[in-house]
Design an enzyme around this catalytic site. Structure first.
Site, PDB file in Angstrom:
ATOM      1  N   GLU A 157      68.815 148.434  30.660  1.00 30.41           N
ATOM      2  CA  GLU A 157      69.161 147.752  29.409  1.00 30.41           C
ATOM      3  C   GLU A 157      67.897 147.341  28.643  1.00 30.41           C
ATOM      4  O   GLU A 157      67.773 146.214  28.158  1.00 30.41           O
ATOM      5  CB  GLU A 157      70.069 146.551  29.688  1.00 30.41           C
ATOM      6  N   GLU A 233      78.056 150.879  33.386  1.00 30.29           N
ATOM      7  CA  GLU A 233      78.446 149.562  33.900  1.00 30.29           C
ATOM      8  C   GLU A 233      79.743 149.180  33.207  1.00 30.29           C
ATOM      9  O   GLU A 233      79.736 148.684  32.078  1.00 30.29           O
ATOM     10  CB  GLU A 233      77.383 148.496  33.630  1.00 30.29           C
TER      11      GLU A 233
END
Length: 591
Positions: A157, A233
C-alpha cells in the site's frame, strides 16, 4: 515444474486460465503445530492459494541475523502449503503494516540512520541483506522450481505513503537479483492517486477493499488496463484496539460482498482467513493524533476465529465460493467444542525489585536515553535516576508509551501516552524509578520508526534545562523477557501469595494439570488489571482491563497433561487465581 504468468485477461498456470482464491494466514501469528489444521480448513473452504506477509523485524531482531526457528519457520510453512496442494503468495514488504509492531520494519534500521520507504542508500543496503535471506527460503519454493509460490508483492500500500518511483524500481531490482522469477505485484486502495503513486507500469496492480466491489474494480481497471483483476486484501473483518469495541461484520453481508467480487470474475485474497494472535509483544499501534495500541487477539472476525475454528462467516463464504469453484467435503466439527473450564491459585509471587538480577544488565548514561539507544525494541524497561529527587513535579517531554513512577519503590503515578500525560507529582523525595512499557510500535503513517521509552529532558518542578534541575544521570535496564526460564525458576521458589489480590509490579506463578492437553485453552483475564502471561515459557501476550479483550488464547501444542506453569507479570493488580473458561471472550461490540 510449472509456469505461472499474468496474461491479457487471466492468471495463467501452464498456459491455462486460473482464478486465485486465496486466504491470508500469517505463520507468525499461529503456532507452527497448528499450521496444517488451518490450511486444511482453507482448502475445505474452496481456496487454492495461501497468502502471508513476512515480518522483517521478527526474523531480524538484530542486524545480520535471520531467525527461522519455531513460529518463524517460513520454509516449513510454505512446505505445509504445498502439501495441501495449494499455491502461495508471499509479501516480504519490507514494510507490511499488518497491525504488527513497527509495520515489520526493524527498530535498528532507524538507529542506523536509515530513511525508510524511499530511495536511500542505508535503507536499500539493509533491504538487500533482508531480501537475500528471504530468497534462500522462497526462491527454491517458487512454482517454476516445483514449489507453491506464484506471486511476490513489492512493498505494501505504498501509494498511501509515498510516490518514490526510484524506490520501487530499486525493490524490483533487488528482488530479481536474488532469483525471484515469479510475477511481481503491488497493492493499493482503489483511489486513483494511490494506484498511481504506489506502482510501476511493469508491476501488476491489485486492490484492497471490503465492499462496493463493482465500483472499486472499475477504478482498478482504469489503472490496470490488462491482466486479471484482483482484490489482494478483501477485508472481511477488522482489528481491535485497547479501549474500543470488538469489531464484527455481518456474515451474510460479507458473503454478499464476496459474491459480487467473484461474479465480476476477479481473483481474491481473504484478509484475513484466520487472524491468529499477536503473541508476545508483537502488536502494533495506530496514531492519527492519538496513540491507540492494538490488542493481543488478531481474531479479525475472520472466517476462522482466533482458535482456527469455522465461524458462521466461514460457512457463508463456503456457500458463495461453491458457486464459482469446486469445494471439497468438510471435516470441520459441526459446533465448537468447549475448552476445559477450571481455576487454580497463583501460589508464589516475587516483586519485580527482587528479580531484577535475572532480567538482564543495567547501563549507565549521562543523559536520558530512549530504549532504542539500548537496542530494546519491545517490552519493558526500568529507568532509575542516579541522583535522589526532591518532592515536586517530574516533567518529561513525552512518555512512550506507559510509565509507572515510583519513589523509594512506592508507586506515585501512572503516565499514559494516549492521555497525553507526561507530568507526575512526587509527594516525597528519594530514589526515582520509572517502569516504561512499549505498548506496540506504530505500524501505519508518519510516526513509524519513532524511538520509545522516556523522551527527555526530564525536569523537576518544570524548570528549564539551564536551571540545573534536569535529571541527567540514569541507570537503565531493558528487561530481558525473551527467555523466562531463569525468571520462572526464581518465582517458582518465591514467597507464597498471601491474600486475594497480587499487587504489582510483580511476577506470580501457578502450576496446573489439565483434563485435556489436546484442547485449546482460554485464559480468563477479567479479574486482572494489566500485564503479560506466559504458559510453559510461551508468551501468550498482554492483558488489560481497559477492554475489549477478556481472554488470552492458549494453543494446545503449548500444553502438557501435568505440571503446566503459568507466569504472570502483574503491572498493577490481579486476582490471585488463574481461571480457564470454555471459549474466547473478545469483548463488547457496537450494538
Amino acid at each position: 515444474m510449472s509456469r505461472f504468468e499474468i496474461g491479457e485477461e487471466h492468471f495463467l498456470l501452464d498456459g491455462q486460465p486460473v482464478r486465485i482464491l486465496s486466504g491470508a494466514l500469517h505463520y507468525f501469528r499461529i503456532h507452527p503445530d497448528q499450521w496444517r489444521d488451518r490450511l486444511v480448513r482453507a482448502r475445505e473452504l474452496g481456496l487454492n492459494t495461501i497468502e502471508t506477509y513476512i515480518p522483517w523485524n521478527a526474523h531480524s531482531p538484530v542486524r545480520g541475523e535471520f531467525r527461522t526457528d519455531g513460529i518463524l519457520d517460513l520454509g516449513r510453512f510454505l512446505d505445509e502449503v504445498a502439501a495441501q496442494g495449494m499455491h502461495a503468495i508471499v509479501r516480504p514488504g519490507p514494510y507490511i503494516c499488518a497491525e504488527w509492531t513497527g509495520g515489520g520494519l526493524p527498530g535498528w534500521l532507524f538507529t542506523a540512520g536509515a530513511a525508510v520507504r524511499r530511495h536511500e542508500s542505508t535503507y536499500l543496503k539493509a533491504i538487500q541483506e533482508y531480501y537475500e535471506a528471504v530468497a534462500e527460503i522462497v526462491v527454491p519454493r517458487q512454482v517454476d522450481r516445483g514449489g507453491p509460490v506464484v506471486l511476490v508483492q513489492v512493498e505494501n500500500e505504498y501509494g498511501a505513503y509515498g510516490d518514490d518511483k526510484d524506490y520501487l524500481r530499486a525493490l524490483v531490482t533487488l528482488l530479481r537479483d536474488t532469483g525471484i522469477t515469479t510475477p511481481l505485484t503491488t497493492i493499493d486502495q482503489p483511489e486513483p492517486w494511490m494506484l498511481e503513486n504506489g506502482s510501476l507500469p511493469d508491476l501488476h496492480k491489485t486492490g484492497s477493499f471490503g465492499s462496493r466491489a463493482t465500483e472499486r474494480l472499475a477504478t482498478l481497471r482504469e489503472h490496470q488496463p490488462t491482466g486479471p483483476l484482483m482484490c489482494a486484501e478483501f477485508w472481511d473483518g477488522w482489528f481491535d484496539s485497547w479501549g474500543l469495541h470488538h469489531h464484527t461484520t455481518d456474515p451474510l453481508a460479507s458473503a454478499g460482498e464476496l459474491d459480487e467480487l467473484l461474479a465480476a470474475g476477479a481473483s481474491v485474497n481473504l484478509y484475513m482467513l484466520c487472524g491468529g494472535t499477536n503473541f508476545g509483544f508483537t502488536n502494533g499501534a495506530n496514531d492519527k493524533g492519538t496513540y491507540v495500541p492494538i490488542v493481543t487477539s488478531y481474531d479479525y472476525d475472520a472466517p476462522l476465529d482466533e482458535a482456527g475454528r469455522p465461524t458462521a462467516k466461514y460457512w457463508a463464504f463456503r456457500e458463495v465460493i461453491a458457486r464459482y469453484a469446486d469445494v471439497p467435503a468438510s471435516t470441520a466439527p459441526a459446533a465448537h467444542v468447549p475448552g476445559p473450564a477450571f481455576t487454580v491459585p497463583l501460589t508464589t509471587v516475587a516483586p519485580l525489585w527482587d528479580v531484577l538480577d535475572v532480567l538482564g544488565p543495567t547501563e549507565l548514561h549521562d543523559h536520558l536515553p530512549t530504549v532504542d539507544e539500548l537496542g530494546q525494541y519491545d517490552g519493558l524497561t526500568l529507568y532509575r535516576a542516579l541522583d535522589d529527587v526532591a518532592p515536586g513535579v517530574l516533567d518529561l517531554a513525552e512518555v512512550r508509551d506507559r510509565a509507572q513512577v515510583f519513589v523509594d519503590r512506592e508507586p506515585v503515578a501512572v503516565l499514559s501516552r494516549d492521555l497525553g500525560e507526561h507530568r507526575a507529582v512526587l509527594p516525597r523525595g528519594g530514589r526515582l524509578e520509572v517502569l516504561v512499557e512499549d505498548q506496540g510500535r506504530v505500524n501505519y503513517g508518519p510516526r513509524i520508526g519513532e524511538p520509545k521509552g522516556l523522551i527527555g529532558p526530564a525536569c523537576v518542578d518544570g524548570a528549564a534545562p539551564a536551571s540545573g534541575a534536569t535529571l541527567d544521570r540514569w541507570a537503565v535496564q531493558p528487561l530481558a523477557l525473551d527467555d523466562v526460564t531463569a525468571l520462572t525458576a526464581r518465582v517458582r521458589d518465591a514467597a507464597p501469595v498471601d491474600g486475594r489480590v497480587v499487587a504489582g509490579p510483580a511476577f506470580a506463578h501457578a502450576t496446573f494439570d489439565t483434563p485435556d492437553p489436546d484442547a485449546d485453552h482460554f485464559l480468563d483475564t477479567a479479574g486482572w488489571g494489566k500485564g503479560v502471561v506466559w504458559v510453559n515459557g510461551f508468551c501468550l501476550g498482554r492483558f488489560w482491563s481497559r477492554a475489549p479483550q477478556r481472554t488470552l488464547y492458549v494453543p494446545a501444542p503449548v500444553l502438557r497433561a501435568e505440571g503446566n506453569e503459568v507466569l504472570v507479570l502483574v503491572l498493577d493488580t490481579a486476582a490471585s487465581h488463574v481461571t480457564f473458561v470454555e471459549d474466547l471472550a473478545l469483548g463488547h461490540t457496537e450494538e
